[in-house]
Design a protein around this motif. Structure first.
Motif, PDB file in Angstrom:
ATOM      1  N   ARG A 289       0.842  -1.209   0.000  1.00 29.04           N
ATOM      2  CA  ARG A 289       0.000   0.000   0.000  1.00 29.04           C
ATOM      3  C   ARG A 289       0.868   1.246   0.000  1.00 29.04           C
ATOM      4  NH1 ARG A 289      -3.407   4.059  -0.328  1.00 29.04           N
ATOM      5  NH2 ARG A 289      -4.943   4.314   1.291  1.00 29.04           N
TER       6      ARG A 289
ATOM      7  N   THR B 147       2.435   1.554  -3.562  1.00 29.31           N
ATOM      8  CA  THR B 147       1.503   2.013  -4.609  1.00 29.31           C
ATOM      9  C   THR B 147       1.089   3.465  -4.388  1.00 29.31           C
ATOM     10  OG1 THR B 147      -0.383   1.047  -3.416  1.00 29.31           O
ATOM     11  CG2 THR B 147       0.629  -0.296  -5.142  1.00 29.31           C
ATOM     12  N   THR B 148       0.910   3.858  -3.137  1.00 32.00           N
ATOM     13  CA  THR B 148       0.588   5.263  -2.857  1.00 32.00           C
ATOM     14  C   THR B 148       1.771   6.154  -3.207  1.00 32.00           C
ATOM     15  OG1 THR B 148      -0.916   4.593  -1.086  1.00 32.00           O
ATOM     16  CG2 THR B 148      -0.200   6.880  -1.077  1.00 32.00           C
TER      17      THR B 148
ATOM     18  N   ALA C 168      -6.094   4.608  -8.086  1.00 29.61           N
ATOM     19  CA  ALA C 168      -7.104   3.550  -7.953  1.00 29.61           C
ATOM     20  C   ALA C 168      -6.479   2.263  -7.404  1.00 29.61           C
ATOM     21  CB  ALA C 168      -7.773   3.286  -9.302  1.00 29.61           C
ATOM     22  N   VAL C 169      -5.302   1.902  -7.903  1.00 28.69           N
ATOM     23  CA  VAL C 169      -4.621   0.702  -7.405  1.00 28.69           C
ATOM     24  C   VAL C 169      -4.335   0.846  -5.915  1.00 28.69           C
ATOM     25  CG1 VAL C 169      -2.473  -0.636  -7.526  1.00 28.69           C
ATOM     26  CG2 VAL C 169      -3.637   0.035  -9.632  1.00 28.69           C
TER      27      VAL C 169
ATOM     28  N   GLY D 164      -5.927   2.615  -3.780  1.00 30.22           N
ATOM     29  CA  GLY D 164      -7.200   2.505  -3.064  1.00 30.22           C
ATOM     30  C   GLY D 164      -7.649   1.069  -2.892  1.00 30.22           C
ATOM     31  N   TRP D 165      -7.536   0.268  -3.938  1.00 32.50           N
ATOM     32  CA  TRP D 165      -7.929  -1.138  -3.844  1.00 32.50           C
ATOM     33  C   TRP D 165      -7.009  -1.928  -2.923  1.00 32.50           C
ATOM     34  CZ3 TRP D 165     -12.523  -2.751  -4.684  1.00 32.50           C
ATOM     35  CH2 TRP D 165     -13.339  -2.107  -5.610  1.00 32.50           C
ATOM     36  N   VAL D 166      -5.716  -1.616  -2.971  1.00 35.49           N
ATOM     37  CA  VAL D 166      -4.786  -2.272  -2.048  1.00 35.49           C
ATOM     38  C   VAL D 166      -5.133  -1.874  -0.611  1.00 35.49           C
ATOM     39  CG1 VAL D 166      -2.364  -2.473  -1.331  1.00 35.49           C
ATOM     40  CG2 VAL D 166      -2.945  -2.502  -3.760  1.00 35.49           C
TER      41      VAL D 166
ATOM     42  N   ILE E  96      -8.137  -1.232   0.528  1.00 30.76           N
ATOM     43  CA  ILE E  96      -9.319  -2.019   0.916  1.00 30.76           C
ATOM     44  C   ILE E  96      -8.903  -3.441   1.274  1.00 30.76           C
ATOM     45  CG2 ILE E  96     -11.451  -3.049   0.034  1.00 30.76           C
ATOM     46  CD1 ILE E  96     -11.848  -0.387  -1.532  1.00 30.76           C
ATOM     47  N   LEU E  97      -7.997  -4.027   0.479  1.00 33.13           N
ATOM     48  CA  LEU E  97      -7.483  -5.355   0.793  1.00 33.13           C
ATOM     49  C   LEU E  97      -6.766  -5.347   2.144  1.00 33.13           C
ATOM     50  CD1 LEU E  97      -6.840  -8.314   0.043  1.00 33.13           C
ATOM     51  CD2 LEU E  97      -4.806  -7.421  -1.153  1.00 33.13           C
TER      52      LEU E  97
END
Length: 141
Positions: A60, A63-64, A77-78, A80-82, A84-85
């Motif tokens: 996370r 990617t951020t 977006a990636v 954000g999804w990471v 949530i995971l």
């Protein structure tokens, strides 16, 4: 390391205009994410779920960080999804460990391996019988 990373991220977020990104913050997040993968790699053989939480948290950060460096909507977006995971994995792991601590037996599996595994699976006492046992010293016969 985490508190310093979050302090810099919070300060940077407060000082840059809303909606903008910071390449400097991105570099810091990528480095912090890579640094988080080191203890995760060390723990993966004995504590699978806690190591997975650290791995996803490091991912996370990375990617951020890439989003902060590029400003790309796809990386946003990636990340954000990471995130949530990460929330799901962290929630499961925290719940499993809390239930295990409260009931002194495994309720939800966390992938624990090694000497402490049998005790938490209800196959033996949670506390070692002696300090020698805790240190891994075997009695001589």
């Amino acid at each position: 390391m985490l508190s310093g990373t979050w302090a810099v991220a919070g300060f940077t977020t407060l000082t840059i205009p809303p909606g903008s990104t910071s390449p400097g913050l991105g570099v810091l997040l990528v480095v912090a994410g890579i640094a988080m993968l080191v203890p995760a790699a060390a723990a993966i053989k004995s504590k699978v779920m806690p190591a997975l939480v650290m791995t996803v948290a490091g991912t996370r950060f990375i990617t951020t960080g890439v989003y902060e460096m590029t400003g790309s909507a796809a990386w946003e977006a990636v990340a954000g999804w990471v995130g949530i995971l990460l929330a799901a994995v962290a929630f499961y792991t925290a719940l499993a460990l809390e239930l295990e601590g409260a009931q002194e037996s495994t309720v939800l599996p966390v992938g624990r391996r090694g000497p402490g595994r049998a005790a938490m699976d209800g196959d033996g006492p949670l506390e070692p019988a002696s300090l020698a046992e805790e240190a891994g010293v075997r009695p001589q016969l």
